[in-house]
Scaffold this active site. Structure first.
Site, PDB file in Angstrom:
ATOM      1  N   TYR A 224       8.904  20.098 -21.944  1.00 60.51           N
ATOM      2  CA  TYR A 224       8.479  19.523 -21.032  1.00 60.51           C
ATOM      3  C   TYR A 224       6.948  19.735 -20.796  1.00 60.51           C
ATOM      4  O   TYR A 224       6.580  20.685 -20.678  1.00 60.51           O
ATOM      5  CB  TYR A 224       9.247  19.704 -19.679  1.00 60.51           C
ATOM      6  CG  TYR A 224      10.570  19.229 -19.544  1.00 60.51           C
ATOM      7  CD1 TYR A 224      10.755  18.212 -18.776  1.00 60.51           C
ATOM      8  CD2 TYR A 224      11.791  19.810 -20.209  1.00 60.51           C
ATOM      9  CE1 TYR A 224      12.219  17.537 -18.520  1.00 60.51           C
ATOM     10  CE2 TYR A 224      12.870  19.522 -19.982  1.00 60.51           C
ATOM     11  CZ  TYR A 224      13.212  18.299 -19.149  1.00 60.51           C
ATOM     12  OH  TYR A 224      14.203  17.935 -19.184  1.00 60.51           O
ATOM     13  N   HIS A 406      19.445  12.168  -8.606  1.00 62.03           N
ATOM     14  CA  HIS A 406      18.978  13.634  -9.022  1.00 62.03           C
ATOM     15  C   HIS A 406      19.994  14.658  -8.830  1.00 62.03           C
ATOM     16  O   HIS A 406      20.364  15.044  -7.809  1.00 62.03           O
ATOM     17  CB  HIS A 406      17.683  13.864  -8.624  1.00 62.03           C
ATOM     18  CG  HIS A 406      17.219  15.294  -9.211  1.00 62.03           C
ATOM     19  ND1 HIS A 406      16.573  15.317 -10.310  1.00 62.03           N
ATOM     20  CD2 HIS A 406      16.896  16.457  -8.397  1.00 62.03           C
ATOM     21  CE1 HIS A 406      16.244  16.444 -10.675  1.00 62.03           C
ATOM     22  NE2 HIS A 406      16.312  17.127  -9.530  1.00 62.03           N
TER      23      HIS A 406
END
Length: 598
Positions: A224, A406
C-alpha cells in the site's frame, strides 16, 4: 494448439457423455462461430499478473444473461474459468475448454469439495465463438444470471470471485482434471453494472491528476503506497463531476485498487511523503486524511456524479491536502517496475445546484462491538435511527446515488436497507460476497430518497473460524468495521449516523457469562472492554447470548455533525427500531416453485 484453425468454420455438435439424468451436450471445438453480429464488450479487466488472460463482458438485463469473452495470449491445452463463493477452487461453477491431444471440447462443469472436476448434467454455458486471432485465442460464450442448477453460481449484484487457470497438458477426459493440481488464480469484479449511459461532461471541465510519483513497485506481494499532494493555495470552490483511473501502461494487472482521501480541513501543514502506508516512520498526520474522495478497483469504470450535484473541492474551509493510496498486488515479485498510476479528477468552476455529501452508516469504531472466535457466520448491525434523520435531514430528504461498503478481513457480507413506517422499503446496497480486497464506490441502480424519520440499517456478516480470540471493533486490520459510506445530495451537516450497543448492558453480559462459568471474581469495569472480551470463556452459549444481546439491548447513537459534535438531543439508551421484513429474499424464481440461491 494445431486444432484451432484460423478459418471460421462451423463444427458439429457432439454428444460426449450420458448420465442417468440427461444427455450432456458438449461442443467439439475447432474454430466455431455462431451467426451473430459482433458484440460490444464495454467491461474488461486483466485476470493474471502478466496480463496473458483478459476478461471482458457485457450484460443483457432484458434476457437476464451475461456475455463473457476470454482472451488467452498463448493457449496450450485449454483454459478454466469459474466462479465460487469466495474464490475457492472447491465447489466452484466452471466453464472449461480442454483437449485430449487430438480434439478440443467446451463445456459447463463443476468442482467438488476436493477440487475434482466433473461435467455438469445441465449445460448452461452457450458457446458463441472460439477463434484464433493475431493477439491470442478468443472464447465468447454466454449464460443466464441464474440457471436454477444447484451446482451453478448465481450472478447477482455485488462482488463476483472469478477463478482462472491454464491447462498445460492434454486430458484424456475432463474427470482427470483436479484444480488443486494446476496453477490457479482469483480475481474480483462487479459483474452486474447499472444499465445507464455515461453522462456528457460540460466543455469547461478541467482535470487534476493525483498520481504516484514514478514509484518503483516493491518486489513483494502486497504494497500500500501513500503519497501526499497539496492543492493550489488559491483554488476556489469547484465541483468534481467525474473521476477515472489512470493506470501506467503495462501495470494493469498489478495496480489492484486506488483511493484518494481528503485530509482534515484544519490541517494547514503536512510533510511531503511518498512511501509505504505501513511505514512506522510515516508522518502521523497522514492518519488525519480519512475522508474518501474517490475510489477505484480493478475492472471499475469512470465514476460520474448526477447532473444536479458535484463534490466540492477547494474554497474556504476546505482541505488543502489529498492522500493517494495505491494497492499494488505483485504475486510474481516483479522487480524494477515503475508506476505513476492514480486518479484523474474532472472538475468545473460552474457549480451545480447541489453539493454532494458523504455520510457514514453502520457501527461506531469501538471495541464494544465484537465477534466471538470460531464463528462460521456472525452478524453485527448498525442503526441510523428515525430520531437522527428527523433531527438532521431537510424536509425533502436526501437522494442517495452511490455507496462504498467497508469491513476488514473477517467481513463476508454487507447489506443496508431503508425502513419507513416500521417496514423495509428498499435495499440501498448489498454484497453477500463482499471482500476487503475489492472496495470501490458503487453506483446504485436507482436513486433512493431518504426522508426525515426514516431508518437505515446496516448489517454485516463475519467469519472468524480461523481465529482463537474475539475480534473487537476498531481501526486495526485485525479488528473489525461495519460501514457503508453513502454518497448523496444535497449535502447536510449529518456526516455520521452510527450506533453501538449500550455499554451498561454489555457489562451485564460480562457479569452473567462469568457467573455462568463459575467465575464470581468478575473484573467488569476494572479493565477495558477489549480485555473483558479476551478473558471470557468462549463457547457456543457465550456467543449465542452475545448475539441475543446485540439484537435486543438498547443502543447508543452517534448522530454527528460535520464538526464531529452530536446534534442536540438524547442519544444514549435508545430502543432498537421495530422493523417488519417485507423485502423478497430470492431474486430469481425457478420452475416448479423452486428458488435460486446464491
Amino acid at each position: 494448439m494445431r486444432i484451432f484453425s484460423k478459418d471460421v468454420r462451423l463444427q458439429d455438435f457432439t454428444i460426449m457423455y450420458f448420465t442417468g439424468l440427461a444427455a450432456l451436450m458438449v461442443i467439439l471445438v475447432a474454430s466455431y462461430q455462431a451467426s451473430l453480429p459482433p458484440l460490444p464488450m464495454p467491461f474488461r479487466m486483466p485476470l493474471d499478473p502478466l496480463g496473458n488472460l483478459q476478461l471482458a463482458w457485457n450484460i443483457s438485463y432484458a434476457t437476464q444473461e451475461v456475455y463473457i469473452q476470454l482472451r488467452v495470449a498463448e493457449l496450450r491445452h485449454g483454459v478454466v474459468l469459474g466462479m465460487s463463493d469466495r474464490g475457492e477452487l472447491t465447489n466452484a461453477d466452471l466453464v472449461v475448454l480442454w483437449d485430449n491431444g487430438t480434439r478440443s471440447y467446451f463445456g459447463d462443469a463443476w468442482s467438488d469439495s476436493k477440487g475434482r472436476v466433473s461435467l455438469d448434467s445441465q449445460q448452461d454455458y452457450e458457446l458463441i465463438e472460439a477463434k484464433q486471432k493475431a493477439d491470442g485465442f478468443y472464447l465468447l460464450f454466454k449464460r443466464p444470471f441464474s440457471t436454477c442448477d444447484p451446482r451453478d453460481y448465481v450472478i447477482e449484484e455485488g462482488t463476483v470471485h472469478v477463478i482462472y487457470g491454464l491447462l498445460d497438458q492434454p486430458l484424456a477426459s475432463l474427470g482427470d482434471l483436479n484444480l488443486s493440481r494446476i496453477h490457479m488464480g482469483v480475481q474480483r469484479v462487479l459483474m452486474l453494472r447499472p444499465d445507464m449511459p455515461s453522462p456528457t461532461l460540460p466543455p469547461e471541465v478541467k482535470t487534476m491528476d493525483v498520481l504516484a510519483p514514478n514509484v518503483i513497485i516493491p518486489n513483494q506481494e502486497t504494497t500500500y503506497w501513500c503519497y501526499i499532494q497539496k492543492l493550489p493555495d488559491d483554488m476556489s470552490k469547484n465541483h468534481i463531476v467525474m473521476y477515472e483511473s489512470v493506470i501506467t501502461p503495462g501495470n494493469e494487472a498489478i495496480v489492484h485498487h486506488i483511493e484518494v482521501f481528503e485530509c482534515a480541513p484544519d490541517l494547514r501543514e503536512l510533510p511531503q511523503y511518498s512511501g509505504s502506508c505501513d511505514d512506522k516512520m510515516k508522518p502521523k498526520k497522514l492518519n488525519l486524511c480519512r475522508h474518501v474522495l474517490a475510489a477505484w478497483a480493478m475492472g471499475a469504470e469512470a465514476f460520474y456524479y448526477p447532473p444536479d450535484a458535484g463534490l466540492a473541492i477547494g474554497g474556504p474551509g476546505s482541505s488543502r491536502f489529498l492522500r493517494l493510496e495505491v494497492h499494488y498486488h505483485n504475486p510474481l515479485l516483479i522487480s524494477g517496475r515503475h508506476d505513476s498510476s492514480g486518479i484523474r479528477l474532472h472538475y468545473t468552476h460552474n457549480l451545480r445546484r447541489y453539493d454532494a455529501g458523504i455520510m457514514e452508516l453502520g457501527l461506531v469504531y469501538t471495541p464494544v462491538m465484537a465477534i466471538p472466535p470460531k464463528q462460521h457466520t456472525f452478524y453485527l448491525t448498525g442503526y441510523c435511527t428515525s430520531k437522527c434523520t428527523q433531527t438532521a435531514l431537510p424536509p425533502g430528504g436526501i437522494y442517495v446515488f452511490a455507496s462504498q461498503l467497508h469491513t476488514h478481513l473477517a467481513g463476508r457480507g454487507v447489506r443496508t436497507v431503508l425502513v419507513r413506517g416500521g417496514k423495509e422499503l428498499d435495499v440501498v446496497q448489498e454484497d453477500q460476497h463482499f471482500s476487503t480486497e475489492y472496495q470501490t464506490i458503487r453506483v446504485l441502480k436507482k436513486m433512493i430518497n431518504i426522508l426525515p424519520g426514516d431508518v437505515l440499517i446496516t448489517k454485516c456478516t463475519y467469519n472468524t473460524e480461523d481465529r482463537s480470540k474475539p475480534t473487537v471493533g476498531g481501526f486495526g486490520i485485525m479488528e473489525e468495521m461495519c460501514v457503508n459510506y453513502i454518497h448523496y445530495y444535497p449535502r447536510t451537516q449529518l456526516e455520521l449516523c452510527k450506533s453501538h450497543v449500550d455499554p451498561g448492558y454489555l457489562q451485564k453480559y460480562f457479569s452473567f457469562i462469568n457467573r455462568f462459568h463459575g467465575n464470581d471474581q468478575c473484573v467488569c469495569g476494572d479493565v477495558g472492554v477489549t480485555d473483558q472480551y479476551a478473558q471470557l470463556h468462549w463457547d457456543d452459549f457465550a456467543g449465542e447470548v452475545l448475539d441475543s444481546l446485540y439484537n435486543t439491548a438498547p443502543i447508543s447513537m452517534h448522530c454527528n455533525q460535520s464538526t464531529a459534535r452530536l446534534f442536540p438531543g438524547e442519544w444514549e439508551k435508545q430502543p432498537l427500531p421495530e422493523v417488519t421484513s417485507i423485502l423478497p429474499k430470492h431474486r430469481y424464481p425457478c420452475e416448479g416453485g423452486a428458488e435460486s440461491y446464491s
